[in-house]
Write an enzyme that holds these catalytic residues in place. Structure first.
Site, mmCIF file in Angstrom:
data_model
loop_
_atom_site.group_PDB
_atom_site.id
_atom_site.type_symbol
_atom_site.label_atom_id
_atom_site.label_comp_id
_atom_site.label_asym_id
_atom_site.label_seq_id
_atom_site.Cartn_x
_atom_site.Cartn_y
_atom_site.Cartn_z
ATOM 1 N N SER A 228 0.834 -1.199 0.000
ATOM 2 C CA SER A 228 0.000 0.000 0.000
ATOM 3 C C SER A 228 0.868 1.248 0.000
ATOM 4 O O SER A 228 2.000 1.240 0.495
ATOM 5 C CB SER A 228 -0.890 0.028 1.239
ATOM 6 O OG SER A 228 -0.132 0.355 2.400
ATOM 7 N N ASP A 229 0.327 2.325 -0.572
ATOM 8 C CA ASP A 229 0.920 3.613 -0.268
ATOM 9 C C ASP A 229 0.751 3.833 1.231
ATOM 10 O O ASP A 229 -0.133 3.243 1.875
ATOM 11 C CB ASP A 229 0.247 4.724 -1.070
ATOM 12 C CG ASP A 229 1.139 5.953 -1.215
ATOM 13 O OD1 ASP A 229 2.125 6.084 -0.455
ATOM 14 O OD2 ASP A 229 0.855 6.789 -2.086
ATOM 15 N N TRP A 230 1.598 4.657 1.805
ATOM 16 C CA TRP A 230 1.658 4.797 3.259
ATOM 17 C C TRP A 230 0.354 5.415 3.779
ATOM 18 O O TRP A 230 0.048 6.573 3.520
ATOM 19 C CB TRP A 230 2.872 5.633 3.643
ATOM 20 C CG TRP A 230 4.110 4.834 3.932
ATOM 21 C CD1 TRP A 230 4.865 4.918 5.065
ATOM 22 C CD2 TRP A 230 4.740 3.830 3.116
ATOM 23 N NE1 TRP A 230 5.923 4.022 5.007
ATOM 24 C CE2 TRP A 230 5.869 3.342 3.820
ATOM 25 C CE3 TRP A 230 4.451 3.278 1.878
ATOM 26 C CZ2 TRP A 230 6.709 2.357 3.326
ATOM 27 C CZ3 TRP A 230 5.296 2.286 1.368
ATOM 28 C CH2 TRP A 230 6.398 1.841 2.089
ATOM 29 N N ALA A 232 -2.699 4.122 3.011
ATOM 30 C CA ALA A 232 -3.767 4.008 2.007
ATOM 31 C C ALA A 232 -4.831 2.985 2.356
ATOM 32 O O ALA A 232 -5.855 2.920 1.680
ATOM 33 C CB ALA A 232 -3.156 3.654 0.645
#
Length: 747
Positions: A228-230, A232
């Site tokens: 995941s994006d941080w 997300a």
């Protein structure tokens, strides 16, 4: 994958779930025999933060690393080989700094010039983006460091980026926004893919099974980790079920417990938890196989590489009367960026450089002892006397033989986390330029910015313009090299410079509104939009001048099983050695689907001595001629005579030719909802249908009763409605027979 399943064989569901989230801001957990790994930003430099704590905004201190040109500048090289070399260097620095996954490259499309993160993305064109992104991944991973292709997918704005839904049709998704991801996954096999914050058609990327499993894994064959994006992930158990493997950063075990509860209480299949854990275990094992004994890198060699890349990224936008290159002479260097250069973007990818070349000092060192003065020209502090600073700069410009004026955007005016409201250069920058040009006609402008800026005022005033976008830590030396002709500029714009913001494709659909962003411009992004609407631009996609001149001739197109080979002769007709970026664009007049007037299908670089001729070959893949057929849910190459034009930009096309390409179309069966016009447009179907319609069709169908062409009017009628429109002369049984005959004839 089965070879790694034994790694988690003895782990409980709780331990497996724990493998799927971070131990800290940048690290994963070590569980059992599975080691931890360190992931960190970024695309143009290794941002290894010091100490145990970390942050995503570039606030905390970082270890020194080479700041290469960010994607906004690097893309202007149009040079995959160079990008791969930078990837190798980034991989080496990652190993030296103990980083096992480097978060990049960013391959999102530059849909709108106002996006605050455009400096981290390559281009408005998916093919250019794809080739550069794949080269970056190949380079980094050649050193045993994983890449993380991001942000998957349709992440084209910073406003409300953690909630807004990108609402986009399937064809646009496939042809524009997923195309670079697909190419990088298939060709470079990245170890990880990072999913984005936003929703796609209402579903969060992290929870989007269609995106993360159906497309990414089942269609493209991705076998790595989806991270995941941080921050997300909204619902970890839903994300794991959809295909997410690793949530970052750490959540203190909260979401690990959620996953366990979902297995024991809410029916989450424990197999999907084991699957995600196995993928993370495989990544951790693979990353720790790299020899990490090297604890240093050759900073001097990497700085030289950064300078080479920055030199190739500089675009010569304008050069009236061959003002450039400069001969050593008295110069007035003006603008704060000459002393405090703007060379990278703000936010999570902000790198602590190993050194920074100061443009003024680099210019002075190449001026061969001639007087070089510096004037800020602009107020950078509220206590500064703006009028006095401008007057001093004007006086210095008048006394010199040439003025070099540095203009652009500050870090505060564009950054990750927010979008720009406009694309104007600051008013005081334009006022300064106007005042300088009034006294010094020999004025060169040097631009620094992460996103596109409106350049019509600059182009109207300045006789020569260099645009570096963002050039990294060695940009100051690179600018000096280009100014004095040590480097012959060969950079090319990777996105269009519009005359006005209002002319851009997404102007009325940017940013999001009430949590939704409509991609109403469809496939017409960037130059595709400007060309389709025949709009003037200040500088076109692919534009860039040189200190020499290149001629194009002898274009030849050869169709083969893999696509079309484009061959032509490029000649250096000038007096200096130079590099030319040769660009090929395709068109299909009369296509059955909506297409832009032309689109980029390939490019190559020719490096030639004065007078040298070289035969350039540009392979054009069949897939780059294809469109996404929403009826068949697949890529289709349409049969027809394709026009291929080759030149120095999307609007400087020098030679053209046509080639017949055999399609791989398959007939989509006609149904009762198919219109009469659609049937009659198919030659085979039309022949079968004509006899039936002639015998039983409505009276006067071929005439002009009521002052209209009835054939054209009834063309939009679905076949199933012909029963009523024919007054019963066509029965349902006849219609069924007609459809069966038509489809049989086409099969």
């Amino acid at each position: 994958m089965s070879d790694y399943s034994t790694l988690i064989a003895g782990l409980s569901v709780a331990q497996q779930a724990a493998l799927g989230s971070g131990a800290s801001f940048w690290t994963t957990k070590a569980i059992g025999t599975i080691p931890a790994i360190l992931l960190t930003d970024g695309p143009h430099g290794v941002r290894r933060q010091s100490g145990a704590a970390g942050d995503h905004l570039g606030i905390g201190a970082s270890e020194p690393a080479t700041c290469f040109p960010p994607a906004a500048g690097l893309s202007q090289t149009w040079d995959p080989e160079l990008v791969q070399r930078i990837g190798v260097a980034l991989g080496e620095e990652s190993v030296a700094l103990g980083v096992q996954v480097l978060l990049g490259p960013g391959v999102n499309i530059k849909r709108d010039p106002r996006c605050g993160r455009n400096f981290e993305y390559y281009s408005e064109d998916p093919l250019l983006t794809a080739l550069l992104g794949a080269a970056w991944v190949h380079g980094v991973q050649s050193r045993g460091v994983g890449a993380s292709v991001k942000h998957f997918a349709v992440n084209n704005a910073e406003h409300d980026r953690m909630r807004a839904s990108s609402d986009v049709d399937d064809r646009t998704l496939r042809e524009i926004y997923l195309r670079a991801f697909e190419y990088v996954v298939r060709e470079a096999q990245p170890w990880t893919v990072m999913c984005s914050y936003n929703r796609i058609n209402g579903v969060y990327a992290a929870e989007n099974r269609w995106l993360l499993t159906t497309v990414l894994r089942d269609e493209w064959g991705f076998d790595g980790v989806v991270v995941s994006d941080w921050g997300a992930v909204r619902d970890r158990s839903a994300a794991v079920a959809a295909g997410l493997d690793l949530e970052m950063p750490a959540t203190g075990g909260v979401t690990d417990a959620d996953v366990v509860a979902a297995v024991t209480e809410r029916g989450l299949d424990p197999a999907v938890v084991a699957r995600a854990a196995t993928r993370v275990a495989r990544l951790a094992t693979r990353a720790n196989e790299t020899d990490a004994t090297a604890r240093s890198f050759d900073a001097d060699a990497h700085h030289r590489l950064a300078r080479e890349a920055a030199g190739r990224a500089v675009v010569l936008l304008k050069n009236e009367n061959d003002l450039l290159p400069l001969a050593p002479s008295a110069l007035a260097v003006i603008g704060p960026f000459a002393q405090a250069p703007r060379y990278q973007g703000g936010g999570s990818s902000h790198v602590k450089p190993t050194r920074v070349d100061i443009p003024f000092e680099e210019i002075r060192s190449l001026a061969a002892g001639h007087q070089v003065t510096y004037s800020p020209g602009l107020a950078t502090d509220s206590a500064d006397d703006a009028e006095a600073l401008r007057a001093d700069a004007v006086r210095a410009a008048a006394e010199a033989e040439t003025a070099v004026v540095f203009l652009g955007l500050t870090a505060e005016q564009e950054s990750e986390g927010y979008d720009r409201e406009h694309i104007e250069l600051p008013t005081d920058h334009i006022d300064l330029l106007r005042a300088v040009v009034a006294v010094q006609p020999r004025t060169v402008v040097v631009l620094a910015h992460g996103g596109v800026v409106r350049l019509a005022p600059v182009a109207d005033l300045a006789p020569a313009i260099l645009d570096g976008a963002l050039l990294g830590q060695a940009g100051g030396g690179a600018v000096a090299d280009v100014l004095f002709g040590v480097v012959n500029p060969s950079g090319r714009l990777a996105e269009t410079v519009p005359v006005r913001l209002e002319d851009t494709a997404a102007f009325l659909n940017f940013p999001s509104e009430n949590g939704h962003t409509s991609y109403g411009e469809r496939i017409f992004v960037g130059y595709r939009w400007f060309d389709a609407r025949d709009l003037p631009v200040t500088f076109p996609f692919g534009h860039g001048l040189s200190y020499t001149r290149f001629d194009y001739s002898d274009l030849e197109l050869v169709e083969g099983p893999e696509g079309v080979t484009t061959r032509l002769v490029v000649t250096n007709a000038g007096t200096r050695a130079g590099r030319e970026v040769v660009q090929a664009y395709a068109a299909l007049p009369g296509s059955r689907v909506s297409r832009p007037p032309r689109w980029l299908v390939g490019f190559a670089i020719a490096t030639l001595q004065p007078g040298e001729r070289y035969t350039v070959e540009i392979p054009v893949r069949r897939k780059d001629l294809a469109y996404w057929d929403v009826r068949q849910d697949r890529w289709v190459v349409e049969s027809g005579e394709y026009a291929v034009s080759v030149g120095a930009s999307s609007r400087d096309l020098r030679v053209d030719a046509t080639v017949m390409v055999g399609g791989d179309d398959t007939a989509v069966p006609f149904t009762g909802e198919s219109t009469l016009g659609e049937v009659m447009a198919d030659p085979v179907a039309a022949e079968v249908a004509t006899a039936v319609l002639a015998a039983a069709g409505p009276a006067g169908v071929s005439g002009t009763a009521l002052g209209v062409d009835l054939l054209r009017m009834v063309a939009s009628i679905p076949l199933e409605r012909m029963v009523g429109f024919s007054g019963g002369r066509i029965t349902r049984a006849q219609l069924d027979e007609l459809l069966a005959a038509v489809n049989a004839a086409r099969s």
